[in-house]
Design a protein around this motif. Sequence first.
Motif, mmCIF file in Angstrom:
data_model
loop_
_atom_site.group_PDB
_atom_site.id
_atom_site.type_symbol
_atom_site.label_atom_id
_atom_site.label_comp_id
_atom_site.label_asym_id
_atom_site.label_seq_id
_atom_site.Cartn_x
_atom_site.Cartn_y
_atom_site.Cartn_z
ATOM 1 N N ALA A 149 0.831 -1.206 0.000
ATOM 2 C CA ALA A 149 0.000 0.000 0.000
ATOM 3 C C ALA A 149 0.860 1.248 0.000
ATOM 4 C CB ALA A 149 -0.931 -0.013 1.214
ATOM 5 N N VAL A 150 1.956 1.220 0.764
ATOM 6 C CA VAL A 150 2.882 2.356 0.795
ATOM 7 C C VAL A 150 3.486 2.573 -0.585
ATOM 8 C CG1 VAL A 150 5.050 3.203 1.755
ATOM 9 C CG2 VAL A 150 3.393 2.061 3.234
ATOM 10 N N LEU A 151 3.937 1.495 -1.229
ATOM 11 C CA LEU A 151 4.534 1.594 -2.553
ATOM 12 C C LEU A 151 3.540 2.147 -3.564
ATOM 13 C CD1 LEU A 151 6.916 1.025 -4.452
ATOM 14 C CD2 LEU A 151 6.022 -1.306 -4.744
ATOM 15 N N LEU A 152 2.301 1.676 -3.504
ATOM 16 C CA LEU A 152 1.273 2.142 -4.442
ATOM 17 C C LEU A 152 0.974 3.621 -4.236
ATOM 18 C CD1 LEU A 152 -0.554 1.208 -6.714
ATOM 19 C CD2 LEU A 152 -2.276 0.544 -5.020
ATOM 20 N N LEU A 153 0.909 4.049 -2.990
ATOM 21 C CA LEU A 153 0.691 5.466 -2.700
ATOM 22 C C LEU A 153 1.824 6.328 -3.251
ATOM 23 C CD1 LEU A 153 -0.593 5.159 0.972
ATOM 24 C CD2 LEU A 153 -1.855 6.272 -0.879
ATOM 25 N N LEU A 154 3.047 5.882 -3.055
ATOM 26 C CA LEU A 154 4.197 6.655 -3.530
ATOM 27 C C LEU A 154 4.228 6.727 -5.055
ATOM 28 C CD1 LEU A 154 6.959 5.340 -1.091
ATOM 29 C CD2 LEU A 154 5.868 7.588 -1.065
#
Length: 257
Positions: A149-154
């Motif tokens: 989720a963090v990677l997708l947000l970034l």
Amino acid sequence: MTTSTGTYTPKPGAAPLGRMIAAQAALETKMLLRNGEQLLLTVIIPTLLLVLFSTVDIVDTGDGEAVDFLAPGVLALAVLSTAFTGQAIATGFERRYGVLKRLAASPLPRWGLMTAKTVSVLVTEVLQIVLLTVIAFALGWSPQGNPFAVLLLLILGTAAFSGLGLLMAGTLKAEATLAAANLVFLLLLVGGGVIVPLDKFPDAAQSVLGLLPISALSDGLRDVLRHGAAMPWGDLGILAAWGVAGIAAAGKFFRWE
């Protein structure tokens, strides 16, 4: 004794596309990291904000350690500084001095040049995030949540800010881009939930500020890294909408001269 001369057949033509994009991306990254003004925006300011507001009780960040609130917001600020502010200013002056016009006439296609710029932004962001994460851990940060989720947000945040930065650089004069990009950076720093929680603003302002890409990115990262949310779909949707709109507008209105 006889000698023979070898036959050399020249093979004119452009290098493979992948090699051209990689070479241009490496050049863009080196230029970005050697620029003192851009280094101030991309590294020094986020680092100072993280350390200062985590160690000095200036802003009420709610329950828990201040660094747990601030670290996700500063990561969002790092994406903003590189993908939007830094890229807009650099591209704007490249356009003014005719660099983009000359590159557009090279064997590297225009979309390849933009791809190289995007790769450069991603490489710089990785360096930023690693540095800020190490500092945040040293300050006592305890992240949690879903790394995907963090990677997708970034990624979506980078797409959104990159599209908006290229739109600004491709439509305004270089001096106007310099002023506008820095002004937007400061306004989003104050009103985007990076340092000051959005619930500190009036209710009417919260509903508007919450739709900004910096607010969606900082709140989404905070929901995941601080509160352990699985997937902040609302924030992802806002970032995706800004990304599609910004990239489409940049593709339509960007002027190379």
